[in-house]
Design a protein around this motif. Structure first.
Motif, PDB file in Angstrom:
ATOM      1  N   LEU A  48       0.851  -1.185   0.000  1.00  0.00           N
ATOM      2  CA  LEU A  48       0.000   0.000   0.000  1.00  0.00           C
ATOM      3  C   LEU A  48       0.889   1.238   0.000  1.00  0.00           C
ATOM      4  O   LEU A  48       1.800   1.351   0.835  1.00  0.00           O
ATOM      5  CB  LEU A  48      -0.912   0.012   1.227  1.00  0.00           C
ATOM      6  CG  LEU A  48      -1.888  -1.166   1.344  1.00  0.00           C
ATOM      7  CD1 LEU A  48      -2.738  -1.025   2.612  1.00  0.00           C
ATOM      8  CD2 LEU A  48      -2.804  -1.259   0.119  1.00  0.00           C
ATOM      9  N   PRO A  49       0.656   2.138  -0.951  1.00  0.00           N
ATOM     10  CA  PRO A  49       1.487   3.345  -1.046  1.00  0.00           C
ATOM     11  C   PRO A  49       1.426   4.122   0.270  1.00  0.00           C
ATOM     12  O   PRO A  49       0.348   4.255   0.854  1.00  0.00           O
ATOM     13  CB  PRO A  49       0.826   4.153  -2.164  1.00  0.00           C
ATOM     14  CG  PRO A  49      -0.008   3.186  -2.919  1.00  0.00           C
ATOM     15  CD  PRO A  49      -0.407   2.111  -1.969  1.00  0.00           C
ATOM     16  N   ASN A  50       2.559   4.609   0.742  1.00  0.00           N
ATOM     17  CA  ASN A  50       2.548   5.430   1.960  1.00  0.00           C
ATOM     18  C   ASN A  50       2.922   6.866   1.621  1.00  0.00           C
ATOM     19  O   ASN A  50       3.239   7.181   0.471  1.00  0.00           O
ATOM     20  CB  ASN A  50       3.463   4.827   3.032  1.00  0.00           C
ATOM     21  CG  ASN A  50       4.897   4.683   2.534  1.00  0.00           C
ATOM     22  OD1 ASN A  50       5.345   5.453   1.676  1.00  0.00           O
ATOM     23  ND2 ASN A  50       5.598   3.692   3.049  1.00  0.00           N
ATOM     24  N   THR A  51       2.916   7.727   2.619  1.00  0.00           N
ATOM     25  CA  THR A  51       3.111   9.151   2.337  1.00  0.00           C
ATOM     26  C   THR A  51       4.551   9.473   1.949  1.00  0.00           C
ATOM     27  O   THR A  51       4.812  10.523   1.381  1.00  0.00           O
ATOM     28  CB  THR A  51       2.708  10.000   3.558  1.00  0.00           C
ATOM     29  OG1 THR A  51       3.254   9.372   4.730  1.00  0.00           O
ATOM     30  CG2 THR A  51       1.202  10.106   3.682  1.00  0.00           C
ATOM     31  N   SER A  52       5.498   8.566   2.242  1.00  0.00           N
ATOM     32  CA  SER A  52       6.874   8.883   1.862  1.00  0.00           C
ATOM     33  C   SER A  52       7.221   8.368   0.474  1.00  0.00           C
ATOM     34  O   SER A  52       8.389   8.256   0.116  1.00  0.00           O
ATOM     35  CB  SER A  52       7.853   8.358   2.913  1.00  0.00           C
ATOM     36  OG  SER A  52       7.573   7.014   3.225  1.00  0.00           O
ATOM     37  N   GLY A  53       6.200   8.041  -0.314  1.00  0.00           N
ATOM     38  CA  GLY A  53       6.453   7.696  -1.709  1.00  0.00           C
ATOM     39  C   GLY A  53       6.897   6.257  -1.917  1.00  0.00           C
ATOM     40  O   GLY A  53       7.286   5.888  -3.015  1.00  0.00           O
ATOM     41  N   SER A  54       6.879   5.441  -0.882  1.00  0.00           N
ATOM     42  CA  SER A  54       7.176   4.024  -1.087  1.00  0.00           C
ATOM     43  C   SER A  54       5.964   3.201  -0.634  1.00  0.00           C
ATOM     44  O   SER A  54       4.877   3.741  -0.468  1.00  0.00           O
ATOM     45  CB  SER A  54       8.450   3.627  -0.347  1.00  0.00           C
ATOM     46  OG  SER A  54       8.276   3.816   1.037  1.00  0.00           O
ATOM     47  N   PHE A  55       6.173   1.923  -0.452  1.00  0.00           N
ATOM     48  CA  PHE A  55       5.063   1.047  -0.080  1.00  0.00           C
ATOM     49  C   PHE A  55       5.197   0.562   1.359  1.00  0.00           C
ATOM     50  O   PHE A  55       6.303   0.256   1.815  1.00  0.00           O
ATOM     51  CB  PHE A  55       5.073  -0.206  -0.964  1.00  0.00           C
ATOM     52  CG  PHE A  55       4.641   0.001  -2.383  1.00  0.00           C
ATOM     53  CD1 PHE A  55       3.383   0.520  -2.688  1.00  0.00           C
ATOM     54  CD2 PHE A  55       5.482  -0.367  -3.434  1.00  0.00           C
ATOM     55  CE1 PHE A  55       2.977   0.654  -4.014  1.00  0.00           C
ATOM     56  CE2 PHE A  55       5.077  -0.225  -4.771  1.00  0.00           C
ATOM     57  CZ  PHE A  55       3.819   0.292  -5.047  1.00  0.00           C
TER      58      PHE A  55
END
Ligand code: C2O
Ligand code: CU
Length: 458
Positions: free
Chosen positions: A295-302
């Motif tokens: 799931l994409p997170n706010t820091s641009g990774s998963f």
């Protein structure tokens, strides 16, 4: 045209089909054939209310789950390519319903949409019967108040097996997220501002109907060959991503189609409604092979959520890729005889967003008329700045371009992601005549108007 020719060669004589044992698919309760005719698979399905524990607290059971044969996801229906499937369906729900066979190019009377079929009332039985022209991984779900009925648990899988496919271990993964209150009850199904704009995002991730974050699903992987994992995202609104660890893995089929050339991505995007078949071989390290939802997170990774862990025996890892009986994909013509254009947008209706195709909601729509068996370009223009998993009933298409650039997204598909503000070009030959719904598979967008109908002439 091309499609029908390809399909004719794909059909296998009944004698061969009937004598084949139906594969056991891990992770799915399969329905038994109730009919002795070797050409027909007859299964019985009942939708009714039930309750399920999704919370980690035994007091917080979810009541008012709606399920096919008391299980979520509903039981697996499987047949060999060429067999007729007959589903005797009884509605024991407190609401009317239908069943739509997502991805199957069958007759429109069997497509399960209320524009054609009067919804099945509580207490009524209806028999669906069709002979799928394509093999592959499919799913079924209601087409009445779908944002509520699918979320409550009405969703199941359907496999049409290729008789000449390698006989490897198969696993089914149905990924979903449901939106529950702290006491386990469903959050209200009433569409509010946020859900009208973004759709209903769940707070509980389910894999094969269980809250897999409490404890991942587990099994032992086969040591002597690759495995075929079939994955479908049945969420209302959430695009999921997935990868596999401690294994070599590749995408061997998308929606209905086996790919002539499987590809090995770092991860796959799973738009709602789409299916991906992965071929998986343990890497020989002896470490468990995991299916992870990303799931994409706010820091641009998963953020990574393992939902399945497969234990590997010491000698695993020596298997090679299988040879899948894929057909060549139809090639796009250099020019098209017919063009359909679809503009996606939204507008405000008081506090709520309504979603339009060519300026109209479903209630206002005028059906789009096209000529059947004609190479056609469908140009989709997204203007709202939101993403939409776009689904076309009754036909298969291929993706040509995004924003004017050719793309490499192989396969005949029935659902495709339309990105925010994008111009997407796809093509189909509209091989299947009839009246076909086409809509966004974010169920709240569909409910708020984002559906129309394409009428395909003979
Ligand atoms: Cu799964 Cu009309 O859709
Ligand atoms: Cu949408």
């Amino acid at each position: 045209m091309l499609l029908s020719i390809l399909l004719a060669c794909k059909t296998t004589p009944e004698e061969t089909i009937a004598s084949l044992p139906v594969p056991e698919v891990w992770g799915a309760t399969a329905l038994e054939d109730q009919d002795s005719d070797p050409d027909v698979v007859e299964v019985h399905l009942t939708a009714s209310e039930t309750e399920i524990l999704w919370s980690d607290d035994a007091d917080d059971i979810t009541e008012e789950v709606w399920a096919y044969n008391d299980v979520v996801p509903g039981p697996l229906i499987q047949a060999w390519l060429g067999q007729t499937i007959r589903v005797v369906f009884t509605n024991d729900l407190p609401d009317e319903t239908t069943i739509h066979w997502h991805g199957l190019r069958i007759d429109d009377e069997m497509d399960g949409v209320p524009a054609i079929q009067d919804p099945i009332q509580p207490g009524e039985t209806f028999t669906y019967e069709f002979t799928p022209p394509d093999s592959g991984t499919f799913w079924y779900h209601p087409h009445v108040r779908t944002h509520e009925q699918i979320e409550r648990g009405l969703q199941g899988t359907l496999i049409v097996h290729e008789p000449d496919a390698p006989a490897v271990q198969e696993r089914m993964f149905v990924l979903d997220d449901v939106s529950l209150n702290g006491d386990g009850s469903f959050e209200s199904f009433e569409i509010g501002h946020m859900t009208s704009v973004h759709g209903r995002f769940g707070n509980t991730l389910l894999a094969n109907g269980v809250n897999a974050l409490n404890e991942p699903l587990s099994a032992e992987l086969s040591a002597d060959s690759s495995e075929r994992w079939r994955i479908v995202n049945t969420a209302n609104a959430r695009t999921l991503y997935a990868d596999v660890t401690n294994a070599s893995w590749r995408v061997s089929a998308v929606d209905g189609t086996l790919l002539p050339e499987a590809y090995e991505p770092d991860w796959v995007q799973l738009p709602i409604g789409r299916r991906f078949d992965l071929e998986v071989i343990p890497d020989g390290s002896g470490e468990p092979v995991a299916l992870r939802v990303l799931l994409p997170n706010t820091s641009g990774s998963f953020d990574e959520y393992p939902v399945f862990e497969g234990a590997v025996s010491a000698d695993a890892g020596g298997a090679g890729w299988q040879d899948w009986p894929a057909e060549a994909l139809p090639e796009a013509p250099s020019s098209f005889e017919q063009e359909v254009s679809l503009v996606f947008n939204n507008e405000a209706d008081g506090n709520l967003a309504v979603w339009t195709i060519n300026g109209d909601t479903w209630d206002e729509h005028e059906a789009i008329q096209v000529t059947g068996s004609t190479d056609s370009e469908i140009l989709i223009v997204e203007k709202s700045g939101a993403e939409h998993p776009f689904h076309l009933h009754g036909q298969l298409f291929q993706v040509l371009e995004r924003d004017g650039e050719p793309v490499d997204e192989p396969g005949l598909m029935d659902t495709v992601m339309v990105n925010p503000d994008e111009k997407l070009t796809i093509w189909t030959d509209f091989s299947n005549p009839g009246r076909w719904m086409t809509h966004c598979h974010i169920l709240e967008h569909a409910e708020q108007g984002m559906m129309t109908e394409i009428v395909v002439s003979e």
